[in-house]
Design a protein around this motif. Structure first.
Motif, PDB file in Angstrom:
ATOM      1  N   THR A  82      14.370 -10.954   6.067  1.00 36.24           N
ATOM      2  CA  THR A  82      14.765 -10.381   4.773  1.00 36.24           C
ATOM      3  C   THR A  82      13.565 -10.275   3.844  1.00 36.24           C
ATOM      4  O   THR A  82      13.415  -9.276   3.122  1.00 36.24           O
ATOM      5  CB  THR A  82      15.874 -11.231   4.126  1.00 36.24           C
ATOM      6  N   PHE A  83      12.695 -11.281   3.863  1.00 41.18           N
ATOM      7  CA  PHE A  83      11.474 -11.221   3.059  1.00 41.18           C
ATOM      8  C   PHE A  83      10.659  -9.983   3.446  1.00 41.18           C
ATOM      9  O   PHE A  83      10.206  -9.221   2.573  1.00 41.18           O
ATOM     10  CB  PHE A  83      10.643 -12.490   3.276  1.00 41.18           C
ATOM     11  N   ALA A  84      10.500  -9.765   4.739  1.00 45.56           N
ATOM     12  CA  ALA A  84       9.730  -8.605   5.207  1.00 45.56           C
ATOM     13  C   ALA A  84      10.397  -7.295   4.807  1.00 45.56           C
ATOM     14  O   ALA A  84       9.707  -6.318   4.456  1.00 45.56           O
ATOM     15  CB  ALA A  84       9.560  -8.679   6.725  1.00 45.56           C
ATOM     16  N   GLN A  85      11.723  -7.263   4.839  1.00 38.05           N
ATOM     17  CA  GLN A  85      12.441  -6.057   4.438  1.00 38.05           C
ATOM     18  C   GLN A  85      12.250  -5.758   2.960  1.00 38.05           C
ATOM     19  O   GLN A  85      12.112  -4.591   2.564  1.00 38.05           O
ATOM     20  CB  GLN A  85      13.929  -6.213   4.747  1.00 38.05           C
ATOM     21  N   GLY A 142      10.557  -2.510   1.464  1.00 37.54           N
ATOM     22  CA  GLY A 142      11.333  -1.683   0.539  1.00 37.54           C
ATOM     23  C   GLY A 142      10.615  -1.418  -0.775  1.00 37.54           C
ATOM     24  O   GLY A 142      10.869  -0.399  -1.428  1.00 37.54           O
ATOM     25  N   GLN A 143       9.724  -2.325  -1.149  1.00 34.98           N
ATOM     26  CA  GLN A 143       8.958  -2.156  -2.383  1.00 34.98           C
ATOM     27  C   GLN A 143       7.588  -1.540  -2.126  1.00 34.98           C
ATOM     28  O   GLN A 143       6.756  -1.465  -3.039  1.00 34.98           O
ATOM     29  CB  GLN A 143       8.802  -3.516  -3.087  1.00 34.98           C
ATOM     30  N   ASN A 144       7.359  -1.099  -0.888  1.00 34.71           N
ATOM     31  CA  ASN A 144       6.090  -0.459  -0.499  1.00 34.71           C
ATOM     32  C   ASN A 144       4.878  -1.336  -0.810  1.00 34.71           C
ATOM     33  O   ASN A 144       3.852  -0.858  -1.297  1.00 34.71           O
ATOM     34  CB  ASN A 144       5.952   0.907  -1.202  1.00 34.71           C
ATOM     35  N   SER A 166      -0.142  -8.475   3.305  1.00 30.88           N
ATOM     36  CA  SER A 166      -1.379  -9.252   3.371  1.00 30.88           C
ATOM     37  C   SER A 166      -2.087  -9.349   2.025  1.00 30.88           C
ATOM     38  O   SER A 166      -3.037 -10.123   1.880  1.00 30.88           O
ATOM     39  CB  SER A 166      -2.323  -8.639   4.412  1.00 30.88           C
ATOM     40  N   THR A 167      -1.625  -8.570   1.055  1.00 34.33           N
ATOM     41  CA  THR A 167      -2.297  -8.601  -0.257  1.00 34.33           C
ATOM     42  C   THR A 167      -1.355  -9.017  -1.382  1.00 34.33           C
ATOM     43  O   THR A 167      -1.658  -8.807  -2.556  1.00 34.33           O
ATOM     44  CB  THR A 167      -2.886  -7.212  -0.585  1.00 34.33           C
ATOM     45  N   LEU A 168      -0.251  -9.623  -1.056  1.00 31.04           N
ATOM     46  CA  LEU A 168       0.680 -10.065  -2.096  1.00 31.04           C
ATOM     47  C   LEU A 168       0.053 -11.160  -2.946  1.00 31.04           C
ATOM     48  O   LEU A 168      -0.564 -12.096  -2.429  1.00 31.04           O
ATOM     49  CB  LEU A 168       1.963 -10.603  -1.462  1.00 31.04           C
ATOM     50  N   ALA A 189       8.317 -14.058  -6.545  1.00 29.61           N
ATOM     51  CA  ALA A 189       9.408 -13.198  -7.013  1.00 29.61           C
ATOM     52  C   ALA A 189      10.260 -12.704  -5.846  1.00 29.61           C
ATOM     53  O   ALA A 189      11.494 -12.638  -5.944  1.00 29.61           O
ATOM     54  CB  ALA A 189       8.841 -12.019  -7.797  1.00 29.61           C
ATOM     55  N   ILE A 190       9.599 -12.384  -4.734  1.00 29.95           N
ATOM     56  CA  ILE A 190      10.345 -11.911  -3.563  1.00 29.95           C
ATOM     57  C   ILE A 190      11.175 -13.034  -2.966  1.00 29.95           C
ATOM     58  O   ILE A 190      12.333 -12.838  -2.592  1.00 29.95           O
ATOM     59  CB  ILE A 190       9.390 -11.302  -2.524  1.00 29.95           C
ATOM     60  N   TRP A 191      10.585 -14.242  -2.893  1.00 31.54           N
ATOM     61  CA  TRP A 191      11.363 -15.361  -2.365  1.00 31.54           C
ATOM     62  C   TRP A 191      12.575 -15.643  -3.241  1.00 31.54           C
ATOM     63  O   TRP A 191      13.662 -15.952  -2.721  1.00 31.54           O
ATOM     64  CB  TRP A 191      10.502 -16.612  -2.258  1.00 31.54           C
ATOM     65  N   GLN A 192      12.420 -15.536  -4.545  1.00 32.28           N
ATOM     66  CA  GLN A 192      13.561 -15.747  -5.440  1.00 32.28           C
ATOM     67  C   GLN A 192      14.659 -14.726  -5.161  1.00 32.28           C
ATOM     68  O   GLN A 192      15.848 -15.050  -5.207  1.00 32.28           O
ATOM     69  CB  GLN A 192      13.106 -15.664  -6.904  1.00 32.28           C
ATOM     70  N   GLU A 193      14.262 -13.502  -4.864  1.00 35.21           N
ATOM     71  CA  GLU A 193      15.239 -12.464  -4.545  1.00 35.21           C
ATOM     72  C   GLU A 193      15.927 -12.767  -3.213  1.00 35.21           C
ATOM     73  O   GLU A 193      17.157 -12.643  -3.093  1.00 35.21           O
ATOM     74  CB  GLU A 193      14.538 -11.101  -4.480  1.00 35.21           C
TER      75      GLU A 193
END
Length: 238
Positions: free
Chosen positions: A90-93, A97-99, A103-105, A112-116
């Motif tokens: 789901t994290f990868a999705q 989805g946010q383009n 590797s550069t997050l 923020a993504i983990w919270q989602e």
């Protein structure tokens, strides 16, 4: 930690048992197995015995109102390894989805993504005091199908990471059937003794920490503990 993790688990030792799939709607192969989730010898179509009895009771209530309709099982027992796989998937999705480039997050983006992700998915904890609900064999994700095995429209997909997953999202949409359909599912499951995840229209449980936490909020003078801890194969412990 989630609020329900404050609930004490007193493991009852009840075994996981296979769900009689011929009685319910079911998708084969299982959706997570198709993604490559590592079930190994385990099966997603297992529940604790009392939970399975409750599910059969819920379907009986459904068929009293709509003969020929059935509960469709999306997911039941989920080993912690599968929970971890689906959290990572789901994290990868979300990243895709946010383009974004994984590797550069930045740290802030990653957080923020983990919270989602954790709005829907439980943390894949191996701590026996904080098990993911599905890893106890006491939680199940379900929807409804009619006499032709056609899914009843609930207005969003199971596991959808959006506000539409909230059970009452469509409460004020009088021109749509989604809230009525969700209410039907909830009513038969509730009557059978289940409690629904406050944030997911499809997730119900009986006897785990979330169930006990919700029960205690409803019945402050009759508080209970959880009776189901984490399961590893057919061994369920605290």
């Amino acid at each position: 930690m989630k609020p329900y993790h404050q609930i004490l688990i007193v493991e009852c030792g009840e075994p996981l048992v296979p769900i009689p799939l011929e009685q319910f709607g079911v998708e084969l192969p299982h959706p997570y197995q198709k993604l490559g989730a590592p079930y190994r010898e385990a099966s997603p179509y297992y529940l604790r015995q009392t939970v399975l009895t409750g599910l059969i009771t819920a379907q009986n209530y459904l068929q009293q109102r709509y003969p020929g309709w059935r509960i469709q099982i999306f997911d039941a027992y989920r080993p912690v390894d599968v929970q971890q796989f689906m959290v990572n998937y789901t994290f990868a999705q979300v990243v895709q989805g946010q383009n974004l480039n994984p590797s550069t997050l930045s740290d802030a983006q990653r957080e923020a993504i983990w919270q989602e992700v954790y709005q829907i998915w439980a943390i894949p904890s191996l701590n026996p005091m904080t098990p993911p609900p599905h890893s106890t064999g006491a939680a199940i994700d379900v929807t409804l199908i009619d006499t032709t095995d056609y899914p009843i429209d609930m207005g969003s997909a199971i596991d959808e990471l959006s506000p539409r997953s909230h059970p009452d999202y469509y409460a004020n949409w009088s021109d749509q059937p989604y809230h009525t359909n969700r209410f039907l599912l909830h009513s038969v499951m509730l009557k059978a003794g289940f409690r629904r995840n406050p944030g997911e229209w499809w997730h119900f449980s009986m006897g785990d920490q979330m169930w006990a936490w919700l029960w205690n909020q409803e019945n402050p003078d009759q508080k209970v503990t959880a009776r189901y801890g984490i399961c590893n194969g057919d061994i369920c412990t605290i």
